[in-house]
Design a protein around this motif. Structure first.
Motif, PDB file in Angstrom:
ATOM      1  N   TYR A 154       0.824  -1.211   0.000  1.00  0.00           N
ATOM      2  CA  TYR A 154       0.000   0.000   0.000  1.00  0.00           C
ATOM      3  C   TYR A 154       0.858   1.261   0.000  1.00  0.00           C
ATOM      4  O   TYR A 154       1.931   1.280   0.615  1.00  0.00           O
ATOM      5  N   PRO A 155       0.391   2.330  -0.638  1.00  0.00           N
ATOM      6  CA  PRO A 155       1.157   3.579  -0.630  1.00  0.00           C
ATOM      7  C   PRO A 155       1.218   4.240   0.742  1.00  0.00           C
ATOM      8  O   PRO A 155       2.148   4.982   1.044  1.00  0.00           O
ATOM      9  N   ALA A 156       0.214   3.979   1.581  1.00  0.00           N
ATOM     10  CA  ALA A 156       0.196   4.522   2.943  1.00  0.00           C
ATOM     11  C   ALA A 156      -0.579   3.563   3.838  1.00  0.00           C
ATOM     12  O   ALA A 156      -1.659   3.105   3.468  1.00  0.00           O
ATOM     13  N   VAL A 157      -0.004   3.271   5.004  1.00  0.00           N
ATOM     14  CA  VAL A 157      -0.636   2.368   5.968  1.00  0.00           C
ATOM     15  C   VAL A 157      -0.710   3.078   7.311  1.00  0.00           C
ATOM     16  O   VAL A 157       0.320   3.517   7.846  1.00  0.00           O
ATOM     17  N   PHE A 158      -1.913   3.176   7.858  1.00  0.00           N
ATOM     18  CA  PHE A 158      -2.138   3.872   9.122  1.00  0.00           C
ATOM     19  C   PHE A 158      -2.420   2.849  10.227  1.00  0.00           C
ATOM     20  O   PHE A 158      -3.507   2.247  10.243  1.00  0.00           O
ATOM     21  N   PRO A 159      -1.490   2.625  11.154  1.00  0.00           N
ATOM     22  CA  PRO A 159      -1.767   1.730  12.283  1.00  0.00           C
ATOM     23  C   PRO A 159      -2.686   2.425  13.295  1.00  0.00           C
ATOM     24  O   PRO A 159      -2.413   3.548  13.721  1.00  0.00           O
ATOM     25  N   LEU A 160      -3.768   1.740  13.669  1.00  0.00           N
ATOM     26  CA  LEU A 160      -4.705   2.268  14.654  1.00  0.00           C
ATOM     27  C   LEU A 160      -4.712   1.355  15.873  1.00  0.00           C
ATOM     28  O   LEU A 160      -4.904   0.140  15.746  1.00  0.00           O
ATOM     29  N   TYR A 161      -4.523   1.942  17.041  1.00  0.00           N
ATOM     30  CA  TYR A 161      -4.556   1.193  18.296  1.00  0.00           C
ATOM     31  C   TYR A 161      -5.649   1.785  19.168  1.00  0.00           C
ATOM     32  O   TYR A 161      -5.658   3.001  19.427  1.00  0.00           O
ATOM     33  N   VAL A 162      -6.579   0.950  19.624  1.00  0.00           N
ATOM     34  CA  VAL A 162      -7.671   1.426  20.478  1.00  0.00           C
ATOM     35  C   VAL A 162      -7.336   1.076  21.920  1.00  0.00           C
ATOM     36  O   VAL A 162      -7.242  -0.092  22.290  1.00  0.00           O
ATOM     37  N   ARG A 163      -7.158   2.103  22.737  1.00  0.00           N
ATOM     38  CA  ARG A 163      -6.829   1.900  24.153  1.00  0.00           C
ATOM     39  C   ARG A 163      -8.123   1.889  24.959  1.00  0.00           C
ATOM     40  O   ARG A 163      -8.824   2.894  25.043  1.00  0.00           O
ATOM     41  N   THR A 164      -8.406   0.737  25.591  1.00  0.00           N
ATOM     42  CA  THR A 164      -9.661   0.584  26.325  1.00  0.00           C
ATOM     43  C   THR A 164      -9.470   0.470  27.836  1.00  0.00           C
ATOM     44  O   THR A 164     -10.451   0.428  28.569  1.00  0.00           O
TER      45      THR A 164
END
Length: 233
Positions: A42-52
């Motif tokens: 992918y040209p751009a990859v956004f890691p998302l982490y949800v802190r619960t």
């Protein structure tokens, strides 16, 4: 409206994706391998982490930060941390207190976190909509036994969110036909020792005795790979 794809019909990663991708990461083996594979295509990859607010999150985040540093690539964007506390919902659940954590001899069902995927997807999908990221990838496996991990659940929930925000974010689950050893083999050569699976960490390390540590150990054995994990015990 956004819908979940049939993961068994598409190659992963796709040969020439035109747009960016968000990956829901936890620091675990599966999402780490997924992220690293996505970064190659992918040209751009956004890691998302949800802190619960789960009690293992400090150790999990430390491992995730090290993994991201080890696989840094031009396509990988900085980690986005989304806040979604669950203490008011989960109460004195073992995932918050650290007491009564399911041990190595317990079944998969023992580690069920009620509504976990609903909670994670709600914020992640809205983030994607607001930031114009057309796809969200999750590293759920074919062996996932929980009711919020079925294709129908993802289709329905993604559709609800899409109608609510007038958006169109596609949920992809490229590992939904795979099992843990399959993913580990895909990750051969990656810094898998910097991933984190434990639900009862000791001093920032894997405890070696909980349900998820047992699953991790079994996965490496079944894949025929050395386990690079640092265990407290």
């Amino acid at each position: 409206m956004p819908t979940a794809t049939d993961p068994g019909t598409a190659a992963w990663p796709p040969p020439a994706p035109a747009g960016p991708l968000a990956v829901l990461v936890s620091g675990g083996l599966d999402s780490a391998v997924l992220l690293a594979e996505a970064a190659r295509a992918y040209p751009a990859v956004f890691p998302l982490y949800v802190r619960t607010g789960l009690h293992w999150e400090p150790a999990e985040r430390a491992h995730l930060d090290r993994f991201l540093a080890a696989v840094r690539a031009p396509a990988v964007r900085p980690l986005y941390v989304l806040e979604l506390p669950v203490a008011d919902v989960y109460g004195d659940h073992w995932s918050l207190t650290g007491h009564g954590v399911p041990g190595a001899d317990t079944p998969d069902e023992a580690v069920f976190l009620p509504g976990r995927n609903v909670l994670l997807l709600s914020k992640a999908l809205i983030w994607c909509h607001l930031n114009r990221v057309p796809e969200l990838a999750l590293a759920l496996l074919g062996s996932n036994p929980f009711p919020d991990a079925t294709p129908e659940s993802f289709d329905t929930f993604a559709g609800v969110v899409g109608r609510a925000v007038g958006g169109r974010v596609r949920v992809v689950r490229p590992y939904a036909h795979l099992h843990k050893p399959d993913v580990l083999r895909r990750g051969r050569g990656m810094p898998l020792g910097e991933t984190f699976s434990c639900i009862r960490p000791a001093g920032g390390f894997h405890c070696g005795r909980c349900n998820k540590c047992a699953e991790r150990q079994l996965g490496f054995r079944a894949a025929g790979m050395d386990d690079p994990t640092r265990y407290a015990d």
